[in-house]
Write a protein that holds these residues in place. Sequence first.
Motif: not given
Lengths: 230, 257
Positions: A45-65
């Motif tokens: 459990d750390f501060r900003g855990k929710a932010v990290v998780t949402s960055i990771i899921s955003t990364g799933m849709g990162f445009p490959s170009v």
Amino acid sequence: MFGLGDLNLTYLVSITLVSLYVSTAAVLVSATLGLPMALAVSFRDFRGKAVVTSIISTGMGFPSVVVGLLVLLALSRSGPLGEFELLFTPEAMILSQTVLALPVLVSVALSAIQSVPQDLRDAAFASGGTSTDVALLVVREARYGIVTALLAAYGRAISEVGSVLIVGGNIVFSDGTSFTRTLTTAITVEARKGNIETGIALGGILLALVLAVNALGARFRDRTPSGGRR
Amino acid sequence: MTDSIVATDITHGFENGAILEDVSLGVEPGEILAVVGPSGTGKTTLFRLLAMFDRPDSGVIEFDGDDVWSMSDARRLEVRRRIGMGFQNRSLFSASVADNVAYGLRVRRSWKTRVASAVSGLLGPADYDEAVTAALETVGMADKASRDAGSLSAGEAQRVAIARALAPDPDVLLLDEPTSNLDPRNTAVIEAAMRAARDRGIAVALATHDMQQARRVSDRTAVLLDGTCIESGATDRVFESPTDDRVRQFVEGKLVY
């Protein structure tokens, strides 16, 4: 056969091998980095855990170009990784595919790990388990989901075009074997040349590879039933 | 006789008011202590503190006279490994019944042995410790050792969970509502296993909201209400002549939660 036109076997095998090498290496690197990341995010459990998780899921849709462009910048002579002279090599492609596959792997693995009930973690701890034992148990309980994460990452890596085109350069040696040309980038070449049939044939090989990898994953899952011994 | 595990003046809780306040109790080897009280009164919190899941906000937990939170991590792990615990919810791992029961034994082995047995397990069926069979026999599940834990009924799963806690031969057995939601037959098997554990010299602590169960199986009873221990003593005494009026009402069934 299948209207393969001027395709010869050496060329075919070499682009298939480059595809397999680059994607497999990218998934291995992603797994080495990503599984500990998923465990760490899940257990701590750390501060900003929710932010990290949402960055990771955003990364799933990162445009490959876009990833390709950023990796290109990083690897270019004046970029931070320029001294390694990796641009237009298979290793550059591994790097960009890792950037693309990692968020998929972490995200799917994370949701698998988080779905292991707290009661089981508690039982492992109360049975005398150390935190390592508890983590191992969680990985074991989440194994189906983790295999799915590996397959999803593999699918993302092997079917990728944009970034490998940018950082790999789609290079073929003068003897007709591939240096950085993959099945996907070969398809773009054939399509541009108007060799639609050849492109479709290459697409068939790509599809067969993806199916084979998935079948392998399914086999693993079937071979370790929930009652399997450790 | 000295107590195996003793909690003294335990206060623990979250910011919005303590869950436990100044609770003191202990369990001796070879006895069953029932901690009774309605749901939500802090029994689970207390048992989790006894199992060293968390450090209490204040108060001391001692095992054989040593403060468990003053000792080194390695020593605390040793102490933890002398305690077995059963939970209210289904807590079996997705593995065979025997693998579940063997879990506690396995984590106590060296990594070298564990890796070796994992490799040999891939080559053929593993041999199980006699302790696994013995623990399964205590709860009448020895004939189902190779079954998948996921295929068991709730009652069978709970019996296996208790075998898992018993297999490493603990000095203390903590059981948190082990029979709530179980039928009378499975309840009877689990109560018999508790008595057998007591007769082997294990200190058994049972958290239950079932007053009748406490009366049936326990030697001593502590009554927990709203996070405080309002009465404790020999079970017969607590049930026949309680000193606290709320306990009297609780025993007589006039106070219902």
